[in-house]
Design an enzyme around this catalytic site. Sequence first.
Site, short mmCIF file in Angstrom:
data_model
loop_
_atom_site.label_atom_id
_atom_site.label_comp_id
_atom_site.label_asym_id
_atom_site.label_seq_id
_atom_site.Cartn_x
_atom_site.Cartn_y
_atom_site.Cartn_z
N HIS A 481 -56.78 16.56 40.55
CA HIS A 481 -56.05 17.76 40.10
C HIS A 481 -56.51 18.14 38.69
CE1 HIS A 481 -52.51 18.24 43.04
NE2 HIS A 481 -53.48 17.58 43.64
N GLU A 500 -57.28 20.22 43.30
CA GLU A 500 -56.27 21.26 43.07
C GLU A 500 -57.04 22.49 42.59
OE1 GLU A 500 -51.95 21.51 40.99
OE2 GLU A 500 -53.62 20.90 39.74
N GLU A 506 -46.64 23.61 43.59
CA GLU A 506 -45.76 23.23 42.47
C GLU A 506 -45.23 24.45 41.72
OE1 GLU A 506 -48.17 20.68 40.03
OE2 GLU A 506 -49.40 22.30 39.29
C1 NOJ Z 1 -49.96 18.22 37.74
C2 NOJ Z 1 -50.25 17.99 39.17
O1 NOJ Z 1 -50.74 19.14 39.80
C3 NOJ Z 1 -49.00 17.52 39.83
O2 NOJ Z 1 -49.18 17.41 41.21
C4 NOJ Z 1 -48.60 16.20 39.22
O3 NOJ Z 1 -47.41 15.78 39.80
C5 NOJ Z 1 -48.40 16.35 37.72
N1 NOJ Z 1 -49.53 16.95 37.14
C6 NOJ Z 1 -48.17 15.01 37.04
O4 NOJ Z 1 -49.34 14.27 37.10
#
Ligand code: NOJ
Length: 702
Positions: A481, A500, A506
Site C-alpha cells: 500500500h 493500493e 477506506e
Molecule cells: C493505509 C492503508 O491503506 C490501510 O489499509 C492501513 O490499514 C493503514 N494504512 C495502516 O497501515
Amino acid sequence: MNKLLLACVLLFGLSVSAQQIASPDNNLQLTFALSAKGEPTYALTYKKKPVIKTSKLGIDTKDVAPLLNGFTIDKTETATFNETWTPVWGEEKNIRNNYNELLVTLSQKDQKGRYIRIRFRVFNDGLGFRYEFPEQPELNYFIIKEERTQFALAGDHKAFWLPGDYDTQEYSTVTSKLSEVRGKMKAAVTPNASQTTFSPTGLQTPLMMKSADGLYINIHEAALKDYSCMSLNLDDKNMVLESWLTPDAIGNKGNIQTSSTSPWRTVIVSDKAGDILMSRLVYNLNEPTQYKDVSWIKPVKYVGVWWEMITGKSTWAYNDLTNVHLGELDYSKTKPNGKHAANTAHVKEYIDFAAKHGFDAVLVEGWNEGWEDWFGKSKEFVFDFVTPYPDFDVKELHRYAESKGVKIIMHHETSGSVRNYERWMDKAYQFMVDNGYNAVKSGYVGNILPRGEFHYGQWMVNHYQFAIEKAAEYKIMVNAHEAIRPTGLARTYPNLIGNEAARGTEYESFGGNNPDHTTILPFTRLVGGPMDYTPGIFQTKISAYNPDNNSFVHTTLVKQLALYVTFYSPLQMAADLPETYNKHLDAFQFIKDVAVDWDQSWVLEAEPGDYITMARKAKGKNEWFLGAITDENAREATFTFEFLPKGKTYWATVYADAPDASYDKNPQAYVIKKVKVTSKTKLKQKLATSGGCAISVKEEVK
Ligand code: NOJ
Ligand code: CA
C-alpha cells in the site's frame, strides 16, 4: 511516401528517412523520423485517425551533453513476435503477445558517435516504446535532468485524471476536458498524509482519455525498474503531454548506469472502451517470470481485523500513550485502552469466521508494538516488525489458524521509514516463515525517510522492488500500500499480488468515494495491475460502528458484490465485519462463491466514468460470474450469456438492487432470484443509482 508522412516532412522539417511499422492487424501505424535538428520524433494513428501527432523524444541530462538532438540514424531493424504465455494468476488462462517491432539506433556525431536506441512495439491494442542506453566509452553514467517524451494529442480530449503528485494517487478522479485541468486543479488536490504536487497541469498515469471522434486512449508506463515514476505535464495551449519524472532528494530525476533501459511508455488505443479493459499490453511489455517454482503463489480471498479500525470502532494501538520509544517500553505494564482489536481471542473469532465460510486468510493489523506513536512524526524507529503486543499470541494463533486451514496475513506498516524497514526485513520475513505467514500487506503512510525522497522516486522504486524480490526468497506474497502504482511487473514477479496506489474503500470511511469512482479505476489504475480495493462493505452507514463517524458508503450493497467481478484482483477482501455478514448471509453467499482466478473474461458493456458490465469464467471450473456497476445514474444493464457452452441450461443466481434501492437513501435493499439461462439468454436488469448487479452461474443441479 504517404500523405501523412509528406505532411510531417513539410510541417515539421522531418527528414525523409522516416520509418513506419504497423500493428499485426494494420489498424495502428507508427512513424519514426528525425527532425531537421536531428531530434527523434514519432507519431501514431489508429484506423487512420491521429492518436499521437508528431512528438519529440529524448532525455535531457545534467552532467553530460543532452540526448535530445543532433542524432543521425545508424541502423533500423524490424522484427515480429507472436507468442502465447500463461500467467501464474490473471483474468485469463492464456495471454497473446503479438507485435511488430522497430529498433532504431541513433548516434550523435558531435558527441564522438555516442549512441542510444529507441525500441517501438506496435500491438493491435497500442504502442510501447522505450529508450535503451548501451554501454560504451562515451556513455557510462549520467544524471537525468528530465525525460522529454512528448505525447502530442489530436484534440482537447475528455480526460479522467488525477493531479500529478510525487507521493500519492489517493485522489478522486476528475473528469473534464484537458483544457479544463488548470481551472480544476486546486479543488482536485485534496489532503493526504504525504503529497507533493508539481504543476498546475501535472497529471498522473495511467491517464485515460476519450477523443471527440470516439477513440479511447490510455497513456501509462510498463516495467518501471531502477528509474523514477513518469507523470505527465500538459501544455494546455497545444494539447501536448510531456513526461515529468519524480526527482530525488537533491532534485535529480534519475541516475543511470549503462547498459540499461528506460521503462516502456505505453499508449493503448481503441474505438471500443471495453478493449482498454481487455488490453494486456502493459503485461506483455514486461519480462516473463524467472521464478522456477511458483507453486507457493496463490490467489487469496480474505477477511481481516481491519475495517473496525478504519471506521474508528477499534484501534491499532494497545494503549493511549502518545510518546513511545521503540523497544524501551514494557507494554505489559501499560494500561490497555480496551479497544485494541488485534487480540488473540478476537483474532480467533475472525479465524473461525474465515474457516466457516471458506476464506483463505485473515489479515491482522495492529498486532505489533509501536502504533501509539506512528503517524506523521518523521520518526525513524517506529516499528521492528517482529514484536507483538502482549495480548497477541503469535504462536497460539499460528497453531489455531493452521488447525482451521486458514492463513494469517502479516502487516508491515513502515510509516515511510524505509531504511528502518530494510534493516529489519530479513528478520521480519524469517519471523513470518517461522510463524506460518505466507503473505504480507506492507504500507508506506506519511513522508518518506530518508527525508526528501518521494514515494515515486527512483530510490523508492528500487526499495519496492527489493522488498518484492527479497520476499520471493522467503516464498512470501506482497500487497504493498502507498507504494508506486503497478506497471505490469507482476508478470515477472508474480508474488506481487496486490497494490493500493489509489483511493481504496477506506475512503468510504473518510468521507466517501464518488459513485463513478469504481467505473473509472479499471480504465486507469488497474491498467498496470490489480488493486487491493477491499470491497464488500454491507453496513453502508459507518456510524453503525462508530457514532462519531458520519461517512457513508457511496454505493448500494449489491454494487459492493459486483465489484468482485468488475474489479479484477487475485487478492480480494471481504472487508466488512463478520457481525454484519451474519445478518446478510444470503447476499454474502456471492462473496463466498466468487472466484479470484479466471480462465477467461469478457466485457459486455463499458464506458469509463459511467458503467461496466463484465463476465468471467472461474479457473478450471464450469462456473461463471457476472458483475455490473453504474455511477450516480440508475441504468438498465444488459447481460448476454454467449460465452456459455451452447445447448446446455445453467442456473443463475441474480443478486439485484431492489426496485426502490438507491445508494444514498436505500442502499441495503436487494433481491435474490434464481433463473435458468442458456447461451442464448439475454437478461436486462435495473441498477439503482450507484448500484449494481451480481450473478453467479453454475451447471444445472439435477
Ligand atoms: C493505509 C492503508 O491503506 C490501510 O489499509 C492501513 O490499514 C493503514 N494504512 C495502516 O497501515
Ligand atoms: Ca459518469
